[in-house]
Design a protein around this motif. Structure first.
Motif, PDB file in Angstrom:
ATOM      1  N   ALA A 324       0.837  -1.199   0.000  1.00 34.08           N
ATOM      2  CA  ALA A 324       0.000   0.000   0.000  1.00 34.08           C
ATOM      3  C   ALA A 324       0.876   1.254   0.000  1.00 34.08           C
ATOM      4  O   ALA A 324       0.600   2.221  -0.714  1.00 34.08           O
ATOM      5  CB  ALA A 324      -0.926  -0.004   1.217  1.00 34.08           C
ATOM      6  N   THR A 325       1.958   1.228   0.811  1.00 32.27           N
ATOM      7  CA  THR A 325       2.891   2.354   0.816  1.00 32.27           C
ATOM      8  C   THR A 325       3.521   2.535  -0.562  1.00 32.27           C
ATOM      9  O   THR A 325       3.656   3.668  -1.063  1.00 32.27           O
ATOM     10  CB  THR A 325       3.983   2.129   1.875  1.00 32.27           C
ATOM     11  OG1 THR A 325       3.372   1.882   3.146  1.00 32.27           O
ATOM     12  CG2 THR A 325       4.902   3.322   1.984  1.00 32.27           C
ATOM     13  N   ALA A 326       3.893   1.428  -1.196  1.00 28.52           N
ATOM     14  CA  ALA A 326       4.476   1.495  -2.536  1.00 28.52           C
ATOM     15  C   ALA A 326       3.486   2.058  -3.546  1.00 28.52           C
ATOM     16  O   ALA A 326       3.857   2.882  -4.402  1.00 28.52           O
ATOM     17  CB  ALA A 326       4.949   0.107  -2.965  1.00 28.52           C
ATOM     18  N   VAL A 327       2.234   1.621  -3.471  1.00 25.96           N
ATOM     19  CA  VAL A 327       1.207   2.128  -4.382  1.00 25.96           C
ATOM     20  C   VAL A 327       1.055   3.636  -4.230  1.00 25.96           C
ATOM     21  O   VAL A 327       1.009   4.376  -5.225  1.00 25.96           O
ATOM     22  CB  VAL A 327      -0.144   1.416  -4.111  1.00 25.96           C
ATOM     23  CG1 VAL A 327      -1.299   2.159  -4.785  1.00 25.96           C
ATOM     24  CG2 VAL A 327      -0.094  -0.015  -4.609  1.00 25.96           C
ATOM     25  N   MET A 328       1.007   4.126  -2.981  1.00 22.55           N
ATOM     26  CA  MET A 328       0.862   5.566  -2.762  1.00 22.55           C
ATOM     27  C   MET A 328       2.064   6.335  -3.301  1.00 22.55           C
ATOM     28  O   MET A 328       1.922   7.401  -3.908  1.00 22.55           O
ATOM     29  CB  MET A 328       0.659   5.840  -1.273  1.00 22.55           C
ATOM     30  CG  MET A 328      -0.720   5.465  -0.754  1.00 22.55           C
ATOM     31  SD  MET A 328      -0.914   5.897   0.988  1.00 22.55           S
ATOM     32  CE  MET A 328      -0.775   4.297   1.748  1.00 22.55           C
ATOM     33  N   GLY A 329       3.259   5.781  -3.079  1.00 27.26           N
ATOM     34  CA  GLY A 329       4.457   6.448  -3.584  1.00 27.26           C
ATOM     35  C   GLY A 329       4.489   6.532  -5.089  1.00 27.26           C
ATOM     36  O   GLY A 329       4.866   7.574  -5.663  1.00 27.26           O
ATOM     37  N   LEU A 330       4.084   5.472  -5.764  1.00 24.56           N
ATOM     38  CA  LEU A 330       4.063   5.468  -7.231  1.00 24.56           C
ATOM     39  C   LEU A 330       2.966   6.366  -7.778  1.00 24.56           C
ATOM     40  O   LEU A 330       3.158   7.091  -8.765  1.00 24.56           O
ATOM     41  CB  LEU A 330       3.879   4.041  -7.740  1.00 24.56           C
ATOM     42  CG  LEU A 330       5.060   3.083  -7.515  1.00 24.56           C
ATOM     43  CD1 LEU A 330       4.658   1.652  -7.859  1.00 24.56           C
ATOM     44  CD2 LEU A 330       6.274   3.505  -8.357  1.00 24.56           C
ATOM     45  N   GLN A 331       1.782   6.333  -7.143  1.00 21.33           N
ATOM     46  CA  GLN A 331       0.679   7.160  -7.632  1.00 21.33           C
ATOM     47  C   GLN A 331       0.985   8.653  -7.488  1.00 21.33           C
ATOM     48  O   GLN A 331       0.576   9.465  -8.326  1.00 21.33           O
ATOM     49  CB  GLN A 331      -0.612   6.823  -6.876  1.00 21.33           C
ATOM     50  CG  GLN A 331      -1.228   5.494  -7.270  1.00 21.33           C
ATOM     51  CD  GLN A 331      -2.539   5.209  -6.555  1.00 21.33           C
ATOM     52  OE1 GLN A 331      -3.341   4.441  -7.035  1.00 21.33           O
ATOM     53  NE2 GLN A 331      -2.765   5.829  -5.403  1.00 21.33           N
ATOM     54  N   ASP A 332       1.691   9.026  -6.432  1.00 18.46           N
ATOM     55  CA  ASP A 332       2.018  10.434  -6.199  1.00 18.46           C
ATOM     56  C   ASP A 332       3.328  10.852  -6.875  1.00 18.46           C
ATOM     57  O   ASP A 332       3.788  11.976  -6.659  1.00 18.46           O
ATOM     58  CB  ASP A 332       2.129  10.697  -4.693  1.00 18.46           C
ATOM     59  CG  ASP A 332       0.775  10.676  -4.005  1.00 18.46           C
ATOM     60  OD1 ASP A 332      -0.246  10.537  -4.706  1.00 18.46           O
ATOM     61  OD2 ASP A 332       0.727  10.792  -2.769  1.00 18.46           O
TER      62      ASP A 332
END
Length: 592
Positions: A324-332
């Protein structure tokens, strides 16, 4: 005193009119009662002579996806008493206790049933053993107000292996009788108390029938049938998405030694293939009344068998949340797959006056995102969490559904615990808090973040597909999916490849690899001291297979399982069973 003859005549006529009127009214009343009201009085007489005896309707059969039976009905026996008053009931019960064993609790329960529905037979034994019925039949002449009926009894062939899904049935309570949804129910009827039995009560509950017995003035049965019988109407069946073979396999894996829960789902549809909580209990023991000693043993068990760990257990997700942290980092656009953090992992990340440890004390060195996921590097994700910032971590987690229920069709589901905004920390920590420390904890699935197993499975359905999370469904309904991850197919492929690395050589769950099939997932070792025991770590794994075209998503938590690879091995065997492949153990792995 004398009256004029005309007055006498007038008074005589008036008396005649009044007498005629009274006689007419009386005749009309008699006519109305004896002729027009005949049916009503006949009915009242019949009600005094005939007493209704309810006939229980068979509950609907519950099937798995292949038509195998999860819940069915077998022949059972109920014992009731037709009582004229509470005193007569108590007298009958006192005499009856000399023939069969009756506990004080059973006596008082029968009296309470009578109070709730004095016109119905007071049930003494909802599920009478055959030997008790045989004894009562031998002494039937001594108890003329006794009613012994053969009635359908709920039965779960696989008992404890399916109770986390199906729940159980029991007699409707006085409180439930006051609820609107039970307006048509009567005292003594069986209703679903948990699981699918409760969730789909409207489908599984049939329509009660009745027959009549003829009684004398003292309420004694003189004839078994005095009017036409109204047959009970069986309920409709219920087909589920459950794969019963897989469900039984999961129960066997947990056996008597492991404490925790597991959920297996189809990623595209949300169909729940298996859902299990251990330790479990036998729902068949709950039918007809829970034995006090058995229920007391369940309450005193420190591993809480009555607590469904798959949908009610709330655990820090640990490193399974790093995706989830990785997804947020990539999306932002905070990072790219090739991004390396400023500080290489040497086993610690220094923030303020504290050193934040990585699980690998010797460190991982410099890693990109793929390597950080595969080797579960805490130092990498500490820094990623700081880059994202606490506000975005909170908002991103809410968007991903980590603060909500999944909506699974089980009435017992608990809501996961997750901050709904920055104000949450002000309320939780009125003495003050540090955004940096909160970010560091939340970036690795610790701190103010606790998830159910089913919610982690739901999140991983989005990673397994095109970013759409599937609502878990046990019964075959219309699939519901919602877009929660907005990444390109290329970036989604990067995350999947990183998760393949978790179960490959050098990954944290290499010992969970499968023969001929790539298993993609993430381990987690979650620190906690919230179970009333000494501090221990929960073992997590969430993943899917085959990695290129996923057919199954599995999430597993083992309470005090210590290391994530322990949960990964359980998940690997579940996936292998479903896909028909064997686990390929590459040796033990010490890892997150």
């Amino acid at each position: 005193m004398s009256f004029h003859p005309n007055d006498v005549a007038r008074r005589a006529r008036n008396a005649t009119y009044i007498s005629s009127g009274v006689i007419f009214v009386l005749i009309a009343a008699f006519f109305r009662t004896q002729v027009l009201g005949k049916q009503e009085w006949v009915l009242r007489a019949e009600e005094n002579r005939l007493r209704e005896v309810p006939i229980a309707a068979p509950r609907g059969i519950i099937y798995d996806r292949k038509g195998k039976i999860i819940a069915e009905n077998v022949i059972g026996y109920s014992v009731s008493v037709l009582a004229q008053s509470e005193d007569s009931l108590r007298g009958t019960l006192r005499r009856l206790s000399g023939t069969i064993p009756l506990t004080p609790q059973q006596v008082e329960l029968a009296v309470r049933r009578y109070r709730r529905a004095p016109t119905r037979p007071a049930i003494i034994l909802n599920d009478a053993p055959f030997d008790v019925v045989a004894v009562l039949e031998e002494h039937r002449i001594e108890f003329p107000s006794l009613i012994i009926l053969s009635s359908p009894k709920r039965f779960y062939p696989d008992g404890a292996a399916v109770v986390g899904i199906v729940g159980y049935v029991n007699e409707i309570s006085a409180a439930q009788l006051l609820e609107p949804q039970y307006a048509t129910y009567k005292a003594g009827q069986q209703v679903g108390k948990a699981g699918l039995e409760k969730q789909y009560e409207a489908i599984l509950h049939g329509r009660e029938g009745s027959r009549y017995v003829e009684v004398d003035a003292r309420g004694r049965v003189v004839r078994e049938q005095g009017a036409q019988e109204r047959k009970a109407v069986p309920a409709g069946s219920l087909q589920t998405n459950i794969d019963l073979d897989l469900q039984l396999f999961v129960a066997k894996l947990f056996a008597d030694s492991l404490v925790g829960g597991a959920v297996a789902m189809e990623p595209e549809t949300g169909a729940v293939l298996a859902l299990y909580s251990n330790p479990s209990y036998d729902p068949n023991r709950f039918i007809g009344g829970i034995p006090a000693a058995y229920y007391d043993s369940l309450l005193k068990n420190k591993d809480r068998p009555l607590y469904n760990k798959a949908v009610q257990g709330i655990y820090p997700p640990g490193s399974t949340w790093k995706l989830a942290t990785a997804v947020m980092g990539l999306q932002d656009n905070v990072i790219m797959p090739t991004t390396r953090m400023p500080q290489a992992c040497d086993g610690y990340y220094y923030f303020g006056n504290r050193a934040w440890q990585c699980w690998e004390k010797s460190g991982h060195g410099s890693l990109d995102l793929t390597g950080a996921i595969a080797r579960s590097c805490d130092v990498y994700f500490y820094q990623l969490g700081m880059k994202i910032g606490l506000s975005r971590l909170v908002a991103g987690g809410v968007h991903l559904g980590f603060g909500s229920k999944t909506g699974i069709d089980l009435p017992e589901e608990f809501r996961s615990r997750y901050p709904d905004g920055i104000q949450y920390f002000n309320q939780r920590y009125p003495g003050g808090w540090t955004p940096g420390a909160m970010s560091l904890n939340m970036s690795i699935g610790q701190g103010d973040n606790a998830q159910t197993v089913v919610n982690m499975a739901r999140f991983y359905t989005a990673l397994a597909t095109d970013g759409y999370a599937s609502k878990p469904e046990i019964v075959r309904l219309r699939p519901e999916r919602s877009k929660i991850i907005n990444l390109s197919p290329e970036l989604m492929a990067v995350l999947r490849n990183a998760m393949i690395g978790v179960t490959s050589a050098g990954g944290t769950a290499a010992s969970a690899a499968l023969t001929g099939v790539e298993l993609a997932g993430k381990t987690g070792t979650a620190q906690t001291a919230a179970l009333g025991r000494s501090t221990c770590d929960h073992a997590w794994f969430a993943g899917f297979a085959p990695a290129d075209k996923p057919k199954i998503v599995v999430a597993v938590v083992l309470e005090c399982g210590e290391h994530g690879y322990a949960a990964a091995r359980i998940a690997s065997q579940i996936v292998g069973k479903f896909l028909g492949v064997q686990p390929l153990y590459l040796g033990t792995t010490a890892g997150d």
